[in-house]
Design a protein around this motif. Sequence first.
Motif, PDB file in Angstrom:
ATOM      1  N   PRO A 147       2.516   8.926   7.796  1.00  0.00           N
ATOM      2  CA  PRO A 147       3.866   8.734   8.333  1.00  0.00           C
ATOM      3  C   PRO A 147       3.819   8.525   9.838  1.00  0.00           C
ATOM      4  CG  PRO A 147       3.811  10.575   6.810  1.00  0.00           C
ATOM      5  CD  PRO A 147       2.383  10.157   7.021  1.00  0.00           C
ATOM      6  N   ALA A 148       4.743   7.705  10.339  1.00  0.00           N
ATOM      7  CA  ALA A 148       4.695   7.311  11.744  1.00  0.00           C
ATOM      8  C   ALA A 148       4.991   8.466  12.683  1.00  0.00           C
ATOM      9  CB  ALA A 148       5.672   6.175  12.000  1.00  0.00           C
ATOM     10  N   SER A 149       5.625   9.513  12.220  1.00  0.00           N
ATOM     11  CA  SER A 149       5.952  10.646  13.085  1.00  0.00           C
ATOM     12  C   SER A 149       5.551  11.934  12.395  1.00  0.00           C
ATOM     13  CB  SER A 149       7.445  10.678  13.406  1.00  0.00           C
ATOM     14  OG  SER A 149       7.772  11.868  14.096  1.00  0.00           O
ATOM     15  N   SER A 150       5.048  12.870  13.171  1.00  0.00           N
ATOM     16  CA  SER A 150       4.662  14.160  12.609  1.00  0.00           C
ATOM     17  C   SER A 150       5.764  15.198  12.771  1.00  0.00           C
ATOM     18  CB  SER A 150       3.377  14.655  13.288  1.00  0.00           C
ATOM     19  OG  SER A 150       3.582  14.799  14.675  1.00  0.00           O
TER      20      SER A 150
ATOM     21  N   ALA B  56     -11.947  15.930   9.905  1.00  0.00           N
ATOM     22  CA  ALA B  56     -10.632  15.472   9.455  1.00  0.00           C
ATOM     23  C   ALA B  56      -9.628  16.597   9.618  1.00  0.00           C
ATOM     24  CB  ALA B  56     -10.682  15.030   7.991  1.00  0.00           C
ATOM     25  N   PHE B  57      -8.366  16.223   9.831  1.00  0.00           N
ATOM     26  CA  PHE B  57      -7.302  17.208   9.742  1.00  0.00           C
ATOM     27  C   PHE B  57      -6.099  16.571   9.074  1.00  0.00           C
ATOM     28  CE2 PHE B  57      -6.543  15.409  13.957  1.00  0.00           C
ATOM     29  CZ  PHE B  57      -5.172  15.246  14.003  1.00  0.00           C
ATOM     30  N   VAL B  58      -5.328  17.419   8.448  1.00  0.00           N
ATOM     31  CA  VAL B  58      -4.203  16.965   7.637  1.00  0.00           C
ATOM     32  C   VAL B  58      -2.931  17.646   8.118  1.00  0.00           C
ATOM     33  CG1 VAL B  58      -5.661  16.576   5.628  1.00  0.00           C
ATOM     34  CG2 VAL B  58      -4.558  18.800   5.930  1.00  0.00           C
ATOM     35  N   ARG B  59      -1.803  17.167   7.602  1.00  0.00           N
ATOM     36  CA  ARG B  59      -0.528  17.805   7.921  1.00  0.00           C
ATOM     37  C   ARG B  59      -0.451  19.189   7.292  1.00  0.00           C
ATOM     38  NH1 ARG B  59       4.203  14.443   5.854  1.00  0.00           N
ATOM     39  NH2 ARG B  59       2.753  13.847   4.221  1.00  0.00           N
ATOM     40  N   ASP B  60       0.157  20.111   8.008  1.00  0.00           N
ATOM     41  CA  ASP B  60       0.404  21.447   7.470  1.00  0.00           C
ATOM     42  C   ASP B  60       1.698  21.394   6.676  1.00  0.00           C
ATOM     43  OD1 ASP B  60       0.809  24.046   6.848  1.00  0.00           O
ATOM     44  OD2 ASP B  60       0.802  24.802   8.901  1.00  0.00           O
ATOM     45  N   THR B  61       1.596  21.174   5.366  1.00  0.00           N
ATOM     46  CA  THR B  61       2.791  21.036   4.539  1.00  0.00           C
ATOM     47  C   THR B  61       3.493  22.363   4.323  1.00  0.00           C
ATOM     48  OG1 THR B  61       1.399  21.250   2.578  1.00  0.00           O
ATOM     49  CG2 THR B  61       1.870  19.028   3.337  1.00  0.00           C
TER      50      THR B  61
ATOM     51  N   TYR C 262       0.829  -1.198   0.000  1.00  0.00           N
ATOM     52  CA  TYR C 262       0.000   0.000   0.000  1.00  0.00           C
ATOM     53  C   TYR C 262       0.866   1.253   0.000  1.00  0.00           C
ATOM     54  CZ  TYR C 262      -4.191  -2.734   0.887  1.00  0.00           C
ATOM     55  OH  TYR C 262      -5.236  -3.611   0.775  1.00  0.00           O
ATOM     56  N   PRO C 263       0.282   2.389  -0.339  1.00  0.00           N
ATOM     57  CA  PRO C 263       1.050   3.642  -0.278  1.00  0.00           C
ATOM     58  C   PRO C 263       1.550   3.900   1.137  1.00  0.00           C
ATOM     59  CG  PRO C 263      -1.056   3.969  -1.427  1.00  0.00           C
ATOM     60  CD  PRO C 263      -1.103   2.600  -0.812  1.00  0.00           C
ATOM     61  N   ALA C 264       2.568   4.710   1.245  1.00  0.00           N
ATOM     62  CA  ALA C 264       3.138   5.045   2.560  1.00  0.00           C
ATOM     63  C   ALA C 264       2.239   6.059   3.247  1.00  0.00           C
ATOM     64  CB  ALA C 264       4.547   5.594   2.404  1.00  0.00           C
ATOM     65  N   ALA C 265       1.060   5.605   3.630  1.00  0.00           N
ATOM     66  CA  ALA C 265       0.084   6.499   4.247  1.00  0.00           C
ATOM     67  C   ALA C 265       0.430   6.779   5.693  1.00  0.00           C
ATOM     68  CB  ALA C 265      -1.310   5.877   4.160  1.00  0.00           C
TER      69      ALA C 265
ATOM     70  N   GLY D 129      -9.623   3.163   3.054  1.00  0.00           N
ATOM     71  CA  GLY D 129      -9.052   3.434   1.734  1.00  0.00           C
ATOM     72  C   GLY D 129      -8.779   4.906   1.514  1.00  0.00           C
ATOM     73  N   CYS D 130      -9.645   5.750   2.050  1.00  0.00           N
ATOM     74  CA  CYS D 130      -9.451   7.196   1.948  1.00  0.00           C
ATOM     75  C   CYS D 130      -8.158   7.612   2.636  1.00  0.00           C
ATOM     76  CB  CYS D 130     -10.650   7.907   2.564  1.00  0.00           C
ATOM     77  SG  CYS D 130     -10.554   9.705   2.501  1.00  0.00           S
ATOM     78  N   ALA D 131      -7.919   7.067   3.825  1.00  0.00           N
ATOM     79  CA  ALA D 131      -6.697   7.400   4.562  1.00  0.00           C
ATOM     80  C   ALA D 131      -5.458   6.875   3.852  1.00  0.00           C
ATOM     81  CB  ALA D 131      -6.779   6.838   5.977  1.00  0.00           C
ATOM     82  N   LEU D 132      -5.533   5.646   3.341  1.00  0.00           N
ATOM     83  CA  LEU D 132      -4.370   5.046   2.673  1.00  0.00           C
ATOM     84  C   LEU D 132      -4.019   5.788   1.386  1.00  0.00           C
ATOM     85  CD1 LEU D 132      -5.114   1.242   3.170  1.00  0.00           C
ATOM     86  CD2 LEU D 132      -3.329   2.578   4.287  1.00  0.00           C
ATOM     87  N   ASP D 133      -5.029   6.319   0.720  1.00  0.00           N
ATOM     88  CA  ASP D 133      -4.799   7.021  -0.543  1.00  0.00           C
ATOM     89  C   ASP D 133      -4.386   8.473  -0.362  1.00  0.00           C
ATOM     90  OD1 ASP D 133      -5.424   4.741  -1.901  1.00  0.00           O
ATOM     91  OD2 ASP D 133      -7.479   5.328  -2.393  1.00  0.00           O
ATOM     92  N   ASN D 134      -4.462   8.961   0.858  1.00  0.00           N
ATOM     93  CA  ASN D 134      -4.147  10.369   1.128  1.00  0.00           C
ATOM     94  C   ASN D 134      -3.168  10.462   2.296  1.00  0.00           C
ATOM     95  OD1 ASN D 134      -6.236  12.088  -0.605  1.00  0.00           O
ATOM     96  ND2 ASN D 134      -7.325  10.293   0.203  1.00  0.00           N
ATOM     97  N   PRO D 135      -1.871  10.337   2.025  1.00  0.00           N
ATOM     98  CA  PRO D 135      -0.871  10.289   3.099  1.00  0.00           C
ATOM     99  C   PRO D 135      -0.830  11.526   3.990  1.00  0.00           C
ATOM    100  CG  PRO D 135       0.072   9.548   1.024  1.00  0.00           C
ATOM    101  CD  PRO D 135      -1.271  10.121   0.699  1.00  0.00           C
ATOM    102  N   ASP D 136      -1.374  12.639   3.529  1.00  0.00           N
ATOM    103  CA  ASP D 136      -1.338  13.847   4.352  1.00  0.00           C
ATOM    104  C   ASP D 136      -2.385  13.834   5.465  1.00  0.00           C
ATOM    105  OD1 ASP D 136       0.796  15.011   3.103  1.00  0.00           O
ATOM    106  OD2 ASP D 136      -0.415  16.106   1.648  1.00  0.00           O
ATOM    107  N   ILE D 137      -3.309  12.893   5.429  1.00  0.00           N
ATOM    108  CA  ILE D 137      -4.334  12.835   6.470  1.00  0.00           C
ATOM    109  C   ILE D 137      -3.696  12.412   7.785  1.00  0.00           C
ATOM    110  CG2 ILE D 137      -6.362  11.585   7.290  1.00  0.00           C
ATOM    111  CD1 ILE D 137      -7.340  11.424   4.435  1.00  0.00           C
TER     112      ILE D 137
END
Length: 717
Positions: free
Chosen positions: A484-487, A710-715, A479-482, A680-688
Amino acid sequence: MPDALKRLLEARSVAVVGASPDPRKRGHQAVRGLLESGFEGKVLPVHPDGGTLFGLQVAGSVTELSEAPDLAMICTRAAAVPAILERCAARGVGGAVVIAVGFDEAGPEGEALAVDVREIAQRTGLRVIGPNTSGFLNAGLGLNLVGIPEVRAGRMALLSQSGNVGLDIITKASAGSQGISLYVGVGNELDVAFHEYVAFLERHEPSEVILVYAEGFRDGRAFMHTVSRVARTKPVVVLKGGRSGKGASSARSHTGAVAGAYNVFSSLLRQSGAHEVTRSYQLLRVGEMLAGQPVCRPGGVAVLADGGGHGTLAADSLEEQGVPLAVLSSRTTGRLASLLGPAAAVSNPIDLAGAGDHSPSIFAEVFSVLAEDPFCGGIVVTGLFGGYALRFSDVLTEEESSAAAQIVETVQEAGLPTVLHTIYADRDTQALRRVRASGIPVVESVETACRCAAAAYDRRAFLERSASTRPLAEVAAAYPAACPASSDGDGGPVFLSELDARRLVESHNVPVVQCVLARSAEDCGEAVGELTEAAAVKVLSAAVPHKTDAGGVALGVAGRAAGADAYRQVVASVAAYAERNGFDPSIQGVLVSPMLPEPLAELIVGVRCDPHYGPVVTVGAGGTSVEILGDVSIRGLPIDGEVVAEMLDELKISALINGFRGSQPADREALNGLILGVVGCALDNPDIREIELNPVMVYATHCVAVDVRAFVRDTVG
């Protein structure tokens, strides 16, 4: 990776840096310990003063050694360690054990030293065990860098983050039936991490069971993934310290609150196939059970007691752990009734009713009967066995010992896992010596005996299940690298508006209740007026994820006037809440949705990125009381429909989903689809970082999410 550790953990030459002539120093003790443990490799003392120690020539520095040793044991203060590691790397040493404390657990100066150690290890390839470690020992090689005398070589490996816990278990294991194959004091994991030791032990033949005491993991996700593979060939038993801490629970959502650090750890550990214990004494006993006994046969567990109280406690304990009591065949109960007489209970738990007091051989006869029962998968014996000669008369010594020998023979021939609880577990009787020598655990409490039996039962279930599935790590790799283990490095979470969160899950076919955006009281009144049923009015603000707490929800709203009033009410409530708490609510309007009929059940479905273990999914009893109920099931991602079914069946409210008191069952297919859609939504969107549906209204014909956040990473940050 395991091959890199082989040179260290099976070293044939060891340099002891800091080999002082002072017998109080660790370096002095290390050299003496290696010589007294029968280590057949080379011992190379190193100390700036040179000279000799125990007849061995002492080198002034690692660089002066005539050969590059496999391993260096560094027994110096922390500040000297980086320079010594550099010299070890230059000399070609395979790795080092760093005993000293004073690294990342000891303030800014220690943290700087820790950075230096990591950098040296990464740059040079020198593997480092510790620091802040009690050392390690390979009992079969006499490679004893811990200094515990007379360690009995055996079949259990031990990884411990605590030197005292390790010492306790090693000492008791050496006096037991299984012994220790290899012990590592893991320490601070600055270089070699828990999962690397587990991977090494997978191919370490003397180690048949892996015991772990851990308080934390440098890479929790790698640990779980490694265990999920290794547990298929070797049992792994884990005791986690620090279970009661607040951990990493998040106030951002209900999911984060109920899926705290320990809950996630425990759930993923079970998913990976390891056996968790919650008491230090159980770690050793469960290890002995899995090393010395087969897994359970098909069926349940039989309890054989010589008193009703212990039998009742055993039945309770097994049920609490999800282990069924064996339903014995009528042929078996008939034979037992003839053998034991009318006073005995033969239905399971089996109560000898004092029959063993005068003739301990009755135990062996009962074992023979139970071994032939097709529904008896294992046996827990509880009571006085092994101590009848002490309790009543020494004339029973030979009979009891003979009974023990017959039990051992029956157990081994039948492949029937057995554990013995006796109040005489601390005694060294002839009968108990025979039992222990066979690999049957002899334990001090009924509860521990049942935990051992549960491990044998769970082991069978895991092996059967894993035969048709792939390890967690292998599946995750596809699966995609959804998530990441650390923020670390993120600028912080960015909350999505509910409209954006809805669109996100709807793109993965997740059903969400219809809604209309109203930006004014008039628009809200019109939207409510167009509905044929009452409406729910919810504020739309990314800054207010918990709308109810802020007064941002109005329910049962009917008619245009009421709709306009509801708009003004929720906007005013949220504005006041924001002012009290010092933030800008940035209200975009309100969402108007039709009120839904009473569901069969309300669920919460959430996926979050755990900072230690990676992406996990939580399914549980939902609504506003989710944190109070705490009825949740957790798994690491990815999962499939079979795992979803397991999660739902684990819940206390599963009865509502499956049809309670004549009500219709829920549409499990639709519910599975919704949960897998969120995953599937989470796996397809690694920024979640986190996505949560609460409540999900479950009906007999469908299910639908009412609220999505929902919240995502602040890129950017």
